[in-house]
Design a protein around this motif. Structure first.
Motif, PDB file in Angstrom:
ATOM      1  N   ILE A 147       0.734  -1.272  -0.168  1.00 28.04           N
ATOM      2  CA  ILE A 147       0.133   0.024  -0.007  1.00 28.04           C
ATOM      3  C   ILE A 147       0.812   1.309  -0.092  1.00 28.04           C
ATOM      4  O   ILE A 147       1.741   1.502   0.826  1.00 28.04           O
ATOM      5  CB  ILE A 147      -1.078  -0.052   1.405  1.00 28.04           C
ATOM      6  CG1 ILE A 147      -2.017  -1.073   0.922  1.00 28.04           C
ATOM      7  CG2 ILE A 147      -1.630   1.244   1.375  1.00 28.04           C
ATOM      8  CD1 ILE A 147      -3.021  -1.312   2.210  1.00 28.04           C
ATOM      9  N   LEU A 148       0.362   2.345  -0.995  1.00 31.13           N
ATOM     10  CA  LEU A 148       1.133   3.341  -0.779  1.00 31.13           C
ATOM     11  C   LEU A 148       0.315   4.307  -0.038  1.00 31.13           C
ATOM     12  O   LEU A 148      -0.841   4.512  -0.177  1.00 31.13           O
ATOM     13  CB  LEU A 148       1.226   4.203  -2.225  1.00 31.13           C
ATOM     14  CG  LEU A 148       1.911   5.391  -2.510  1.00 31.13           C
ATOM     15  CD1 LEU A 148       3.398   5.435  -1.939  1.00 31.13           C
ATOM     16  CD2 LEU A 148       1.876   5.961  -4.044  1.00 31.13           C
ATOM     17  N   THR A 149       0.892   5.274   0.845  1.00 38.88           N
ATOM     18  CA  THR A 149       0.159   6.145   1.805  1.00 38.88           C
ATOM     19  C   THR A 149       0.169   7.586   1.419  1.00 38.88           C
ATOM     20  O   THR A 149       1.573   8.055   1.267  1.00 38.88           O
ATOM     21  CB  THR A 149       0.678   5.944   3.096  1.00 38.88           C
ATOM     22  OG1 THR A 149       0.193   4.725   3.469  1.00 38.88           O
ATOM     23  CG2 THR A 149      -0.059   6.708   3.983  1.00 38.88           C
ATOM     24  N   LEU A 150      -0.641   8.362   1.603  1.00 36.33           N
ATOM     25  CA  LEU A 150      -0.844   9.839   1.203  1.00 36.33           C
ATOM     26  C   LEU A 150      -1.092  10.366   2.560  1.00 36.33           C
ATOM     27  O   LEU A 150      -2.433  10.122   2.836  1.00 36.33           O
ATOM     28  CB  LEU A 150      -1.468  10.270   0.131  1.00 36.33           C
ATOM     29  CG  LEU A 150      -1.673  11.751  -0.061  1.00 36.33           C
ATOM     30  CD1 LEU A 150      -0.524  12.526  -0.291  1.00 36.33           C
ATOM     31  CD2 LEU A 150      -2.795  11.936  -1.079  1.00 36.33           C
ATOM     32  N   VAL A 151      -0.287  11.236   3.250  1.00 37.57           N
ATOM     33  CA  VAL A 151      -0.561  11.867   4.480  1.00 37.57           C
ATOM     34  C   VAL A 151      -1.306  13.161   4.329  1.00 37.57           C
ATOM     35  O   VAL A 151      -0.798  13.873   3.162  1.00 37.57           O
ATOM     36  CB  VAL A 151       0.245  11.732   5.599  1.00 37.57           C
ATOM     37  CG1 VAL A 151       0.551  10.542   5.763  1.00 37.57           C
ATOM     38  CG2 VAL A 151       1.429  12.640   5.171  1.00 37.57           C
TER      39      VAL A 151
ATOM     40  N   VAL B  84      -1.534  13.000  -8.067  1.00 36.55           N
ATOM     41  CA  VAL B  84      -1.615  11.833  -8.858  1.00 36.55           C
ATOM     42  C   VAL B  84      -0.311  11.754  -9.810  1.00 36.55           C
ATOM     43  O   VAL B  84       0.177  10.438  -9.866  1.00 36.55           O
ATOM     44  CB  VAL B  84      -2.849  11.730 -10.094  1.00 36.55           C
ATOM     45  CG1 VAL B  84      -2.757  10.523 -10.959  1.00 36.55           C
ATOM     46  CG2 VAL B  84      -4.201  11.582  -9.004  1.00 36.55           C
ATOM     47  N   ASP B  85       0.290  12.713  -9.988  1.00 36.45           N
ATOM     48  CA  ASP B  85       1.518  12.636 -10.836  1.00 36.45           C
ATOM     49  C   ASP B  85       2.631  12.256  -9.746  1.00 36.45           C
ATOM     50  O   ASP B  85       3.551  11.204 -10.030  1.00 36.45           O
ATOM     51  CB  ASP B  85       1.976  14.336 -11.038  1.00 36.45           C
ATOM     52  CG  ASP B  85       1.239  14.649 -12.197  1.00 36.45           C
ATOM     53  OD1 ASP B  85       0.679  13.819 -13.142  1.00 36.45           O
ATOM     54  OD2 ASP B  85       1.034  15.953 -12.670  1.00 36.45           O
ATOM     55  N   LEU B  86       2.733  12.426  -8.459  1.00 38.91           N
ATOM     56  CA  LEU B  86       3.532  12.083  -7.551  1.00 38.91           C
ATOM     57  C   LEU B  86       3.368  10.513  -7.184  1.00 38.91           C
ATOM     58  O   LEU B  86       4.325   9.924  -7.119  1.00 38.91           O
ATOM     59  CB  LEU B  86       3.039  12.833  -6.159  1.00 38.91           C
ATOM     60  CG  LEU B  86       3.838  14.052  -5.866  1.00 38.91           C
ATOM     61  CD1 LEU B  86       3.402  14.521  -4.364  1.00 38.91           C
ATOM     62  CD2 LEU B  86       5.281  13.891  -5.780  1.00 38.91           C
ATOM     63  N   ILE B  87       2.206  10.158  -7.322  1.00 38.70           N
ATOM     64  CA  ILE B  87       1.824   8.838  -7.178  1.00 38.70           C
ATOM     65  C   ILE B  87       2.483   7.859  -8.174  1.00 38.70           C
ATOM     66  O   ILE B  87       3.286   6.772  -8.145  1.00 38.70           O
ATOM     67  CB  ILE B  87       0.433   8.478  -6.990  1.00 38.70           C
ATOM     68  CG1 ILE B  87      -0.553   8.985  -5.792  1.00 38.70           C
ATOM     69  CG2 ILE B  87      -0.034   7.020  -7.051  1.00 38.70           C
ATOM     70  CD1 ILE B  87      -1.769   8.968  -6.022  1.00 38.70           C
ATOM     71  N   LEU B  88       2.365   8.416  -9.571  1.00 36.40           N
ATOM     72  CA  LEU B  88       2.687   7.658 -10.755  1.00 36.40           C
ATOM     73  C   LEU B  88       4.526   7.684 -10.843  1.00 36.40           C
ATOM     74  O   LEU B  88       5.000   7.044 -11.335  1.00 36.40           O
ATOM     75  CB  LEU B  88       2.113   8.143 -12.155  1.00 36.40           C
ATOM     76  CG  LEU B  88       0.613   8.051 -12.075  1.00 36.40           C
ATOM     77  CD1 LEU B  88       0.358   8.649 -13.578  1.00 36.40           C
ATOM     78  CD2 LEU B  88       0.208   6.664 -11.874  1.00 36.40           C
ATOM     79  N   GLU B  89       4.987   9.078 -10.283  1.00 31.21           N
ATOM     80  CA  GLU B  89       6.334   9.029 -10.168  1.00 31.21           C
ATOM     81  C   GLU B  89       7.022   8.134  -9.387  1.00 31.21           C
ATOM     82  O   GLU B  89       8.099   7.281  -9.474  1.00 31.21           O
ATOM     83  CB  GLU B  89       6.736  10.466  -9.897  1.00 31.21           C
ATOM     84  CG  GLU B  89       6.461  11.631 -10.881  1.00 31.21           C
ATOM     85  CD  GLU B  89       6.862  12.993 -10.297  1.00 31.21           C
ATOM     86  OE1 GLU B  89       7.655  12.812  -9.222  1.00 31.21           O
ATOM     87  OE2 GLU B  89       6.794  13.867 -10.910  1.00 31.21           O
ATOM     88  N   ARG B  90       6.219   7.778  -8.001  1.00 36.51           N
ATOM     89  CA  ARG B  90       6.624   6.954  -7.157  1.00 36.51           C
ATOM     90  C   ARG B  90       6.608   5.685  -7.662  1.00 36.51           C
ATOM     91  O   ARG B  90       7.849   4.749  -7.450  1.00 36.51           O
ATOM     92  CB  ARG B  90       5.880   7.045  -5.892  1.00 36.51           C
ATOM     93  CG  ARG B  90       6.436   6.210  -4.580  1.00 36.51           C
ATOM     94  CD  ARG B  90       7.881   6.369  -4.143  1.00 36.51           C
ATOM     95  NE  ARG B  90       8.454   5.473  -3.244  1.00 36.51           N
ATOM     96  CZ  ARG B  90       8.273   5.669  -2.017  1.00 36.51           C
ATOM     97  NH1 ARG B  90       7.439   6.775  -1.445  1.00 36.51           N
ATOM     98  NH2 ARG B  90       8.623   4.649  -0.991  1.00 36.51           N
TER      99      ARG B  90
END
Length: 365
Positions: free
Chosen positions: A109-113, A312-318
């Motif tokens: 799981i990827l977490t965004l705080v 969403v860009d950050l998610i795809l970069e990661r």
């Protein structure tokens, strides 16, 4: 990019939490302050802030709106990644959300705080919280990654600029000759010092955002205006040094300098939760009115498409970096992107320094 290309089974939106009804207020505040020796009469005093909203913290609906906006943007881009939500201090609790995710087959799981800046309460405490939650689950523990603090992500910075532009349009004379007060949550000086051990400090992160937005506003509008950074929502022992100036004191100082029109820009918060709704919309605007200052409050980034698209860009970069692809981190400003994995010792508070953490008003809720 399709969901099959992502190394994650879900995106966890992890937030502070807030009461859903009047009966929740004191139990919620006891959760937040557990082990800190806060007297119940003080909790009741802080609870009055929530009574203004019929006992329901605004953060609940705002988190739901952000969850839906993120899911919609992921779906629009053809990315198959379910978005789930868990809180540190109230329902839905993170551990319950992760338990359900594991039951449905999630393994990574990827977490965004819901905090853009790196500090003990804004980033490290969430890492500790996630570690505690996975420990409570036991068994085959979920693998959890955390998105880096996104204070200088272009989507976050540009969405804040858009909000200031909209606020300026409501001010007589617009930006020309106005003063922008950028506002964030105050933290103890010791937490500020801890945030600077392995990277830019909490204050430096905000100053970078302020300078970047100022530059963009001048390039876009050619306006002559001034700006400054101030703080709100301090709590705890009044003898404990916290970052200053407080916004109300700062407004009074600006009056003495001849400032008559201000834009209050809450860049330290991603949505209009309790600190914004009470400390800024009530107290700060009242202070401005008492001194005859024309004041408008800019919106937070909320679910602005610029902000959501940036996340969403950050998610795809990661995800791309996790697959071993060379991907450059996008930034707006002079500071580099913070690393995906927080350095050892970053934002660490020494034992005994955590009394006076900004907890009473629902910091980062």
């Amino acid at each position: 990019m399709t969901g099959s290309a992502l190394p994650y089974d879900a995106l966890l939106l992890c937030s502070f939490g807030g009461p859903n009804a009047t009966d929740d207020i004191i139990p919620f505040l006891k959760n937040v302050t557990r082990g800190k020796g806060i007297p119940e009469e003080r909790l009741a005093e802080v609870g009055e802030h929530y009574h203004r909203f019929d006992g329901r913290s605004p953060i609940n609906d705002q988190n739901l709106a952000l969850l839906e906006a993120l899911q919609s943007e992921l779906d629009r881009r053809g990315v198959r990644l379910p978005v789930i939500w868990g809180n540190r201090n109230w329902h839905p609790y993170t551990v319950d959300t992760l338990r359900d995710a594991r039951a449905f087959g999630a393994q990574r799981i990827l977490t965004l705080v819901t905090s853009a800046y790196a500090s003990y309460s804004g980033s490290r405490q969430y890492r500790e919280h996630l570690a505690d939650a996975t420990a409570l689950l036991g068994g085959d523990a979920l693998e959890i990654d955390m998105l880096r603090p996104f204070f200088n992500d272009p989507g976050f910075v540009h969405a804040n600029r858009e909000a200031i532009e909209e606020a300026a349009a409501q001010l007589s004379g617009g930006l020309e000759g106005a003063h922008i007060i950028y506002v964030t949550h105050s933290i103890p000086d010791t937490m500020e010092e801890a945030s600077a051990v392995t990277g830019p400090s909490y204050r430096e992160q905000h100053e970078d955002v302020r300078a970047t937005i100022d530059r963009e506003l001048r390039e876009r509008h050619g306006a002559n205006f001034s700006s400054s950074l101030s703080y709100c929502s301090r709590s705890g022992n009044p003898r404990t040094p916290w970052l200053e100036p407080d916004i109300n004191d700062h407004i009074e100082a600006l009056v003495e300098q001849g400032v008559r029109r201000i834009i209050i820009a809450p860049i330290g918060f991603i949505s209009d939760h309790m600190e914004v709704a009470f400390d800024l919309d009530v107290e700060a605007l009242e202070t401005a009115a008492e001194h005859g200052i024309e004041a408008v409050r800019a919106g937070t980034v909320g679910v602005r498409p610029t902000f959501v698209g940036g996340l969403v860009d950050l998610i795809l970069e990661r995800a791309a970096r996790e697959r071993g692809e060379a991907t450059e981190a996008r930034v707006a400003g002079e500071l580099p992107a913070l690393p995906d994995e927080a350095p050892a010792g970053s934002c660490r508070m020494r034992h005994g320094e955590v009394t006076g953490l900004p907890v009473l008003a629902g910091v980062l809720d």
